[in-house]
Design an enzyme around this catalytic site. Structure first.
Site, PDB file in Angstrom:
ATOM      1  N   SER A  70      37.369  42.229  31.703  1.00  0.00           N
ATOM      2  CA  SER A  70      38.323  43.335  31.764  1.00  0.00           C
ATOM      3  C   SER A  70      37.603  44.660  31.942  1.00  0.00           C
ATOM      4  O   SER A  70      38.068  45.517  32.679  1.00  0.00           O
ATOM      5  CB  SER A  70      39.128  43.430  30.464  1.00  0.00           C
ATOM      6  N   HIS A 127      38.800  41.225  38.734  1.00  0.00           N
ATOM      7  CA  HIS A 127      39.619  41.610  37.587  1.00  0.00           C
ATOM      8  C   HIS A 127      41.092  41.391  37.899  1.00  0.00           C
ATOM      9  O   HIS A 127      41.707  42.173  38.620  1.00  0.00           O
ATOM     10  CB  HIS A 127      39.346  43.080  37.203  1.00  0.00           C
ATOM     11  N   GLU A 160      41.193  43.429  41.261  1.00  0.00           N
ATOM     12  CA  GLU A 160      40.103  44.330  41.630  1.00  0.00           C
ATOM     13  C   GLU A 160      38.854  43.482  41.882  1.00  0.00           C
ATOM     14  O   GLU A 160      38.451  42.700  41.018  1.00  0.00           O
ATOM     15  CB  GLU A 160      39.869  45.338  40.509  1.00  0.00           C
ATOM     16  N   ASN A 186      42.288  50.599  35.709  1.00  0.00           N
ATOM     17  CA  ASN A 186      42.261  50.999  34.298  1.00  0.00           C
ATOM     18  C   ASN A 186      41.856  52.455  34.129  1.00  0.00           C
ATOM     19  O   ASN A 186      42.281  53.118  33.195  1.00  0.00           O
ATOM     20  CB  ASN A 186      41.328  50.089  33.490  1.00  0.00           C
TER      21      ASN A 186
HETATM   22  N1  NAD Z   1      44.498  39.012  28.386  1.00  0.00           N
HETATM   23  C1  NAD Z   1      44.514  39.944  29.362  1.00  0.00           C
HETATM   24  O1  NAD Z   1      45.462  40.728  29.515  1.00  0.00           O
HETATM   25  C2  NAD Z   1      43.356  40.011  30.328  1.00  0.00           C
HETATM   26  C3  NAD Z   1      43.526  40.668  31.555  1.00  0.00           C
HETATM   27  C4  NAD Z   1      42.459  40.699  32.470  1.00  0.00           C
HETATM   28  C5  NAD Z   1      41.246  40.104  32.130  1.00  0.00           C
HETATM   29  N2  NAD Z   1      41.112  39.495  30.909  1.00  0.00           N
HETATM   30  C6  NAD Z   1      39.803  38.880  30.606  1.00  0.00           C
HETATM   31  O2  NAD Z   1      39.897  37.480  30.801  1.00  0.00           O
HETATM   32  C7  NAD Z   1      38.983  36.808  29.923  1.00  0.00           C
HETATM   33  C8  NAD Z   1      39.742  35.782  29.101  1.00  0.00           C
HETATM   34  O3  NAD Z   1      40.747  36.447  28.361  1.00  0.00           O
HETATM   35  P1  NAD Z   1      42.007  35.685  27.749  1.00  0.00           P
HETATM   36  O4  NAD Z   1      43.022  36.723  27.453  1.00  0.00           O
HETATM   37  O5  NAD Z   1      42.372  34.497  28.565  1.00  0.00           O
HETATM   38  O6  NAD Z   1      41.376  35.187  26.358  1.00  0.00           O
HETATM   39  P2  NAD Z   1      41.713  33.866  25.517  1.00  0.00           P
HETATM   40  O7  NAD Z   1      41.178  34.131  24.148  1.00  0.00           O
HETATM   41  O8  NAD Z   1      43.144  33.485  25.684  1.00  0.00           O
HETATM   42  O9  NAD Z   1      40.837  32.750  26.239  1.00  0.00           O
HETATM   43  C9  NAD Z   1      39.439  32.693  26.164  1.00  0.00           C
HETATM   44  C10 NAD Z   1      39.021  31.249  26.310  1.00  0.00           C
HETATM   45  O10 NAD Z   1      37.581  31.211  26.316  1.00  0.00           O
HETATM   46  C11 NAD Z   1      37.167  30.074  25.582  1.00  0.00           C
HETATM   47  N3  NAD Z   1      35.787  30.282  25.132  1.00  0.00           N
HETATM   48  C12 NAD Z   1      35.375  31.058  24.111  1.00  0.00           C
HETATM   49  N4  NAD Z   1      34.026  31.017  24.007  1.00  0.00           N
HETATM   50  C13 NAD Z   1      33.588  30.193  24.988  1.00  0.00           C
HETATM   51  C14 NAD Z   1      32.307  29.722  25.397  1.00  0.00           C
HETATM   52  N5  NAD Z   1      31.204  30.076  24.747  1.00  0.00           N
HETATM   53  N6  NAD Z   1      32.240  28.886  26.460  1.00  0.00           N
HETATM   54  C15 NAD Z   1      33.355  28.500  27.105  1.00  0.00           C
HETATM   55  N7  NAD Z   1      34.615  28.887  26.748  1.00  0.00           N
HETATM   56  C16 NAD Z   1      34.715  29.719  25.703  1.00  0.00           C
HETATM   57  C17 NAD Z   1      38.170  29.985  24.438  1.00  0.00           C
HETATM   58  O11 NAD Z   1      38.196  28.674  23.894  1.00  0.00           O
HETATM   59  C18 NAD Z   1      39.470  30.365  25.147  1.00  0.00           C
HETATM   60  O12 NAD Z   1      40.120  29.223  25.679  1.00  0.00           O
HETATM   61  C19 NAD Z   1      38.316  37.901  29.099  1.00  0.00           C
HETATM   62  O13 NAD Z   1      37.116  38.275  29.699  1.00  0.00           O
HETATM   63  C20 NAD Z   1      39.335  39.029  29.162  1.00  0.00           C
HETATM   64  O14 NAD Z   1      38.759  40.294  28.930  1.00  0.00           O
HETATM   65  C21 NAD Z   1      42.127  39.417  30.025  1.00  0.00           C
END
Ligand code: NAD
Length: 309
Positions: free
Chosen positions: A119, A140, A152, A191
């Protein structure tokens, strides 16, 4: 290079949404890898598809086709074998992302693109432990990724222009609205824009100029209505660069320019008023109101993105 096999690492909120985005393309096979496979791994994607079906934005047959192109696995080697494009979407922690990209490099082809869905983190830093840094690119996506068209595509310091272009072209082909962010800057493009407005919105409340609901109404029923159609820089040309220059001269000295978070925001968090989750933030929310806002947002996005060109 053709992209036909996409691997998503991390089956969380975004990972599941991304699987659906890529699998919408009939030419793409998607592998989504989680460390531990849940009993019903497709349930996350299935419930997102159901919302689209309920709103007549997808047929049951299309949903079936999308699901048939997604494989769920806990086997990293299987997930990465012959992958053309890998997107990591694991937790937002620098070291975890860096180690993951380093560890998967030996398991992918020389020309496999490695994308990170961070993010806010620096793409250059996320790529730091990899051998071939020119193939690491930022993608992104915005939540929910199957409804928000924007992606992005961010160039890290060492990302090759070829990888940037291949990623951009592929995302366009599968129906997204990619934009290129040519420098690895904090907040990328969207952002930065959002936070510039947030800073002013929070200041307006803090300074007692308007309450939170009024600030929101001022955008929703005013300039916000134009934005999906008329970009704010197009608007500069429409009203004239000369007028815009005069307005900037007049108003900029009075706008919020704080480099630290808003004191009122700090206070709300310290008091445990963290918004929908606790029933109060800038405004009060019952659980029913919070659910209704979440649902209404999805339904609105489904409606407006149906006709998006
Ligand atoms: N939620 C949002 O609005 C959003 C928007 C854009 C980008 N993101 C980015 O996307 C990414 C994921 O976010 P999310 O909201 O899906 O989070 P989430 O917590 O729902 O999912 C993260 C996943 O990563 C897994 N994980 C954790 N540690 C790990 C490891 N060492 N190896 C492999 N898998 C592992 C977890 O088990 C989980 O399934 C982040 O980088 C976040 O910043 C999130």
């Amino acid at each position: 290079m053709g992209i036909n096999k996409v691997t998503i690492l991390g089956a969380g909120l975004m990972g599941n949404g991304l699987a659906q985005v890529f699998a919408k393309d009939p030419d793409t096979k998607v592998f989504i890898r989680s460390r531990k496979l849940r009993p019903n791994p497709a349930s996350g994607v299935r419930s997102n598809l159901d919302i689209l079906i309920e709103n007549s934005a997808l047929s049951e047959a299309e949903a079936g086709n999308i699901l048939s192109r997604i494989s769920f696995t806990d086997d990293l080697e299987e997930a990465l074998k012959d992958a053309d494009f890998v997107v990591e979407s694991v937790v937002e922690e620098m070291e975890i992302k860096q180690d993951l990209l380093r560890d998967i490099e030996p398991l992918v082809r020389e020309d496999t693109i490695l994308a990170t869905n961070t993010s806010v983190m620096s793409i250059t830093q996320v790529a730091q432990k990899t051998q071939k840094k020119d193939r690491v690119v930022g993608t992104h996506f915005w939540n929910p990724p199957y409804l928000i068209p924007l992606v992005e595509v961010i160039k890290g310091e060492e990302t090759s222009l070829e990888v940037l272009d291949l990623t951009y072209d592929y995302l366009k082909k599968i129906g997204k609205k990619p934009v290129k962010c040519l420098k690895d800057v904090q907040g990328f493009i969207a952002n930065r824009l959002q936070h510039a407005i947030w800073r002013e919105a929070l200041y307006l409340v803090e300074a007692g100029i308007a309450d939170a609901a009024t600030v929101d109404e001022s955008l929703k029923y005013g300039p916000g209505l134009r934005w999906p159609h008329l970009g704010i820089l197009e608007n500069v040309d429409m009203v004239g660069t000369d007028l815009s220059l005069n307005i900037q001269r007049g108003v900029l000295p009075y706008l919020a320019d704080n480099k630290e978070p808003s004191p009122l925001l700090e206070k709300l968090v310290a008091e445990g008023k963290i918004g929908f989750k606790t029933g109060e933030g800038y405004q009060k929310w019952t659980p029913e109101e919070a659910d209704a806002r979440n649902r209404a947002l999805r339904e609105y996005l489904i409606r407006v993105t149906k006709d998006l060109k």
